[in-house]
Design an enzyme around this catalytic site. Structure first.
Site, mmCIF file in Angstrom:
data_model
loop_
_atom_site.group_PDB
_atom_site.id
_atom_site.type_symbol
_atom_site.label_atom_id
_atom_site.label_comp_id
_atom_site.label_asym_id
_atom_site.label_seq_id
_atom_site.Cartn_x
_atom_site.Cartn_y
_atom_site.Cartn_z
ATOM 1 N N SER A 13 0.825 -1.213 0.000
ATOM 2 C CA SER A 13 0.000 0.000 0.000
ATOM 3 C C SER A 13 0.858 1.261 0.000
ATOM 4 O O SER A 13 1.946 1.287 0.584
ATOM 5 C CB SER A 13 -0.917 0.022 1.229
ATOM 6 O OG SER A 13 -1.940 -0.925 1.108
ATOM 7 N N ASP A 69 -8.444 1.025 2.092
ATOM 8 C CA ASP A 69 -9.753 0.682 2.646
ATOM 9 C C ASP A 69 -9.996 -0.827 2.634
ATOM 10 O O ASP A 69 -10.725 -1.345 3.482
ATOM 11 C CB ASP A 69 -10.861 1.393 1.867
ATOM 12 C CG ASP A 69 -10.908 2.892 2.177
ATOM 13 O OD1 ASP A 69 -10.410 3.295 3.239
ATOM 14 O OD2 ASP A 69 -11.441 3.650 1.350
ATOM 15 N N THR A 71 -7.742 -3.201 3.289
ATOM 16 C CA THR A 71 -7.100 -3.733 4.494
ATOM 17 C C THR A 71 -7.935 -3.430 5.724
ATOM 18 O O THR A 71 -8.133 -4.296 6.597
ATOM 19 C CB THR A 71 -5.691 -3.133 4.655
ATOM 20 O OG1 THR A 71 -4.902 -3.442 3.501
ATOM 21 C CG2 THR A 71 -4.996 -3.683 5.899
ATOM 22 N N ASN A 73 -11.137 -2.927 5.840
ATOM 23 C CA ASN A 73 -12.330 -3.768 5.774
ATOM 24 C C ASN A 73 -12.041 -5.167 6.312
ATOM 25 O O ASN A 73 -12.842 -5.728 7.078
ATOM 26 C CB ASN A 73 -12.845 -3.851 4.335
ATOM 27 C CG ASN A 73 -14.006 -4.809 4.181
ATOM 28 O OD1 ASN A 73 -13.821 -6.017 4.062
ATOM 29 N ND2 ASN A 73 -15.217 -4.270 4.195
ATOM 30 N N GLU A 282 -14.682 -3.393 -3.007
ATOM 31 C CA GLU A 282 -14.402 -4.733 -3.515
ATOM 32 C C GLU A 282 -15.714 -5.458 -3.816
ATOM 33 O O GLU A 282 -16.759 -5.157 -3.236
ATOM 34 C CB GLU A 282 -13.586 -5.541 -2.489
ATOM 35 C CG GLU A 282 -12.265 -4.912 -2.084
ATOM 36 C CD GLU A 282 -11.252 -4.853 -3.216
ATOM 37 O OE1 GLU A 282 -11.383 -5.664 -4.159
ATOM 38 O OE2 GLU A 282 -10.345 -3.999 -3.164
#
Length: 337
Positions: A13, A69, A71, A73, A282
């Protein structure tokens, strides 16, 4: 006895910035009184989620999600079902970092984001649970279906890493001519919408896709989703709504928008048209889908000064939160019978 913290970080990231900044990040939490360790996620599916679950099972006091976001989640999903859930902090290193905006966590400076812990402030945030035919999953920011959700699927990972938000805008512009309408039925607390739509949003914060006014009147921790149904189905109408959105959130008054607050949403297509569900950026299965709000379910570290909060839950005991959670589940089960 010192409290224990675990940093769960995505090494790719933010163009690998987390990995390079890790010693300084560790020092921030150590200096604040946590015995802090780190876990680097792997290519194994749900690596961050599994590690977060282990931390909850072993009763860590704090879990820090460092990454995008996605990760965050996974970390939320790892601890959401635990009886005793650790506090969660985030270090945003992704492309849009919507959740960091909602929590007033600095973006673009990972060490500054870690130092939010020094304010010793937190808020119990609502999270959502979505159920489709194929899976059940928790989310912390947004559930969506329709045209705009396709952007997340079609932007290649290398473009996200290299060009950030620009990649989303470029792909979004490319997809605009393909806007299509889908016949949907959406049930919510105060009614039912049945008709054509190009987009359905089920939002937990006011920040989606980098726009911070998509739910301008959102109150964090109120136990309600912001439901937005976009009835506009052509390029001219969509661009007009975007203009209103960027003008202090005036899109909510448009006749092309259904805008309401609700604790539950059930969405399905009319006919055999496929409708994919996007959860925090996702793929999360296909409609029909049921969204349920779990009020003030996870304690999040944030800079709460200036936040619009339902109540200040800083002094609430864990026992009170667990009792409230059990009550909510019982009420939802009764409603579904």
């Amino acid at each position: 006895m010192r409290k224990r913290a675990r940093i769960i970080y995505n090494p790719t990231s933010g163009r690998e910035q987390v990995k390079r900044s890790l010693p300084d990040i560790l020092k921030v939490y150590e200096d604040f009184g946590y015995d802090t360790s780190a876990y680097c996620t792997t290519t194994e599916p749900l690596s961050a989620q599994k590690e977060a679950k282990r931390c909850a099972d072993e009763q860590f006091d704090l879990v820090i999600a460092a990454g995008g976001d996605g990760t965050i989640n996974e970390v939320i999903n790892g601890i959401a079902v635990a009886e005793k859930r650790p506090k969660v902090a985030i270090i945003p290193a992704g492309t849009t970092n919507d959740y960091a905006r909602a929590l007033h966590v600095p973006r673009g400076n990972l060490v500054a984001a870690a130092k939010v812990i020094e304010k010793d402030q937190s808020v119990f945030m609502d999270i959502g649970k979505v159920s489709t035919a194929s899976e059940e999953r928790f989310f912390m920011n947004i559930g969506a279906a329709g045209f705009l959700s396709e952007v997340s699927y079609e932007v290649p990972a290398n473009m996200k890493s290299l060009f950030g938000s620009l990649a989303y805008f470029a792909k979004g512009a490319e997809l605009l001519p393909r806007i299509g309408k889908v016949p949907v039925r959406v049930e919510y607390d105060d009614g039912v919408y049945e008709g054509q739509a190009s987009m359905v949003f089920v939002a937990l914060t006011n920040s989606v896709g980098g726009f911070e006014e998509i739910a301008p009147d959102k109150t964090l921790g109120d136990g309600k989703f912001t439901l937005i149904i976009v009835k506009a189905t052509n390029l001219v109408e969509i661009m007009r709504l975007v203009t209103l959105l960027m003008n202090d959130g005036k899109h909510i008054n448009s006749p092309n928008i259904v805008y309401t607050k609700t604790s539950k949403v059930v969405t399905e297509t009319i006919g055999d048209r496929k409708l994919m569900i996007n959860i925090d950026g996702e793929y999360g299965g296909d409609a029909p889908a049921t969204f349920i709000n779990y009020r003030q379910h996870i304690e999040m570290v944030g800079d709460i000064d200036g936040m619009k909060l339902d109540i200040d839950t800083r002094d609430a005991t864990m026992e009170e939160k667990e009792t409230d959670f059990i009550k909510q589940v019982s009420e939802l089960e009764e409603q579904s019978q």
